[in-house]
Enzyme design. Structure first.
Site, mmCIF file in Angstrom:
data_model
loop_
_atom_site.group_PDB
_atom_site.id
_atom_site.type_symbol
_atom_site.label_atom_id
_atom_site.label_comp_id
_atom_site.label_asym_id
_atom_site.label_seq_id
_atom_site.Cartn_x
_atom_site.Cartn_y
_atom_site.Cartn_z
ATOM 1 N N HIS A 1 0.834 -1.208 0.000
ATOM 2 C CA HIS A 1 0.000 0.000 0.000
ATOM 3 C C HIS A 1 0.868 1.257 0.000
ATOM 4 C CE1 HIS A 1 -3.456 2.586 1.189
ATOM 5 N NE2 HIS A 1 -2.518 3.236 1.866
ATOM 6 N N GLU A 2 1.905 1.263 0.822
ATOM 7 C CA GLU A 2 2.760 2.447 0.902
ATOM 8 C C GLU A 2 3.556 2.643 -0.384
ATOM 9 O OE1 GLU A 2 2.177 4.491 3.113
ATOM 10 O OE2 GLU A 2 0.939 3.141 4.304
ATOM 11 N N HIS B 1 1.415 4.288 -2.947
ATOM 12 C CA HIS B 1 1.382 5.746 -2.839
ATOM 13 C C HIS B 1 2.572 6.363 -3.568
ATOM 14 C CE1 HIS B 1 -2.062 6.647 -0.394
ATOM 15 N NE2 HIS B 1 -1.675 5.905 0.623
ATOM 16 N N GLU C 1 -6.628 6.929 -0.874
ATOM 17 C CA GLU C 1 -6.488 5.648 -0.174
ATOM 18 C C GLU C 1 -7.094 4.500 -0.977
ATOM 19 O OE1 GLU C 1 -4.630 5.187 2.456
ATOM 20 O OE2 GLU C 1 -4.165 7.325 2.394
#
Length: 300
Positions: A137-138, A141, A210
């Protein structure tokens, strides 16, 4: 809407967020009047410059993060290297920060200057596959190039909160009203409403960021299950993190200020249950597509 269009839309909305926060800062100066206008224009420019070049250092320092050495977590480095290769981005710098609550955030101005910070609790109390989901997930980003905007937004939002605090002190201890058309009552109103306005601007984009990062992470992992399971565990074990700076809370994978306090009335994160539902649905669609593809190949 395809992935490219979604990413473009999200980037436009995130830059609109920075523009809105900058305009809000200048508007506060205009409302206070006199020399405050030009002072706040200078502040707004400085916040953006500082945010561009130093937001990662500021966020890491506020989080009390320290560099994570390769020898401390060789398996973790191997996971990040593989995910970064899949995402077609350089290997980010890795940091660890104190805290038993599992969480993480990414920061930096571009993929070449990116960093990922993880709490000690994430590294020591969560299963490897769940940690892999969080890291995906990071890195998503970073791949989606929205870390710069979120970092600048956090810097400006923090500055607005600081300005609001100064105005509140001015109201409490009195001040010179000659150069302020609003008076002390007007200054107090600005002090109260400015942080709320900054939060509402965050709401317009943070949730979409998100969702997009979750979808990108699922593609990197090949399944939404690891991240969905990680989010469920983090949400279950979350507790109000009193040492977290509110302005940086939207940078984390799950809002570390979640709870029943006034500070969380306006959450910049989507509901965790909805994020999990979407990730599970992604997994179901991926399995159906693989089954259909296998059937077509066998038929051929």
């Amino acid at each position: 809407m395809n992935a490219t269009t979604t990413q473009l839309t999200t980037r436009l909305r995130t830059w609109a967020l920075v523009a809105g926060l900058t305009a809000l800062t200048i508007a506060i100066g205009a409302l206070l009047g006199g020399t405050f206008l030009w002072l706040f224009v200078a502040f707004a420019i400085a916040f953006n410059v500082v945010g561009y070049f130093f937001s990662d250092r500021i966020a890491l320092r506020v989080a009390r993060a320290r560099p994570l050495r390769t020898t401390e977590a060789p398996e973790l480095y191997a996971i990040v290297e593989r995910l970064a290769e899949r995402a077609d981005i350089p290997m980010p710098r890795l940091y660890v920060m104190p805290g038993e609550q599992p969480n993480a955030f990414a920061t930096g101005r571009n993929p070449q200057h990116a960093a990922v910070a993880m709490t000690q609790g994430l590294l020591t109390t969560m299963e490897s596959e769940h940690v892999r989901g969080v890291l995906a997930h990071e890195l998503a980003h970073i791949r989606n190039r929205d870390i710069l905007v979120s970092s600048i937004a956090a810097t400006i939002a923090g500055a607005i909160s600081a300005i609001a605090s100064v105005l509140q002190l001015s109201f409490l201890f009195g001040g010179d009203e000659d150069d302020n058309p609003l008076g002390l009552l007007g200054s107090l109103a600005v002090a109260i409403l400015a942080p709320i306005a900054a939060t509402l601007l965050h709401l317009g984009v943070s949730r979409q960021r998100e969702y997009l990062a979750d979808a990108t992470a699922a593609r990197l992992l090949g399944s939404g299950a690891p991240l969905a399971d990680a989010l469920a565990e983090i949400d279950q074990r979350s507790a109000p993190a009193l040492e977290i700076e509110p302005a940086t809370a939207p940078m984390y994978i799950v809002n570390p200020l979640a709870g029943g306090t006034v500070a969380t009335l306006f959450s910049t994160h989507p509901p965790v249950r909805e994020r999990i539902r979407r990730l599970r649905a992604y997994g179901q669609r991926a399995r159906a597509e693989r089954t259909a593809s296998a059937a077509r190949l066998s038929g051929a």
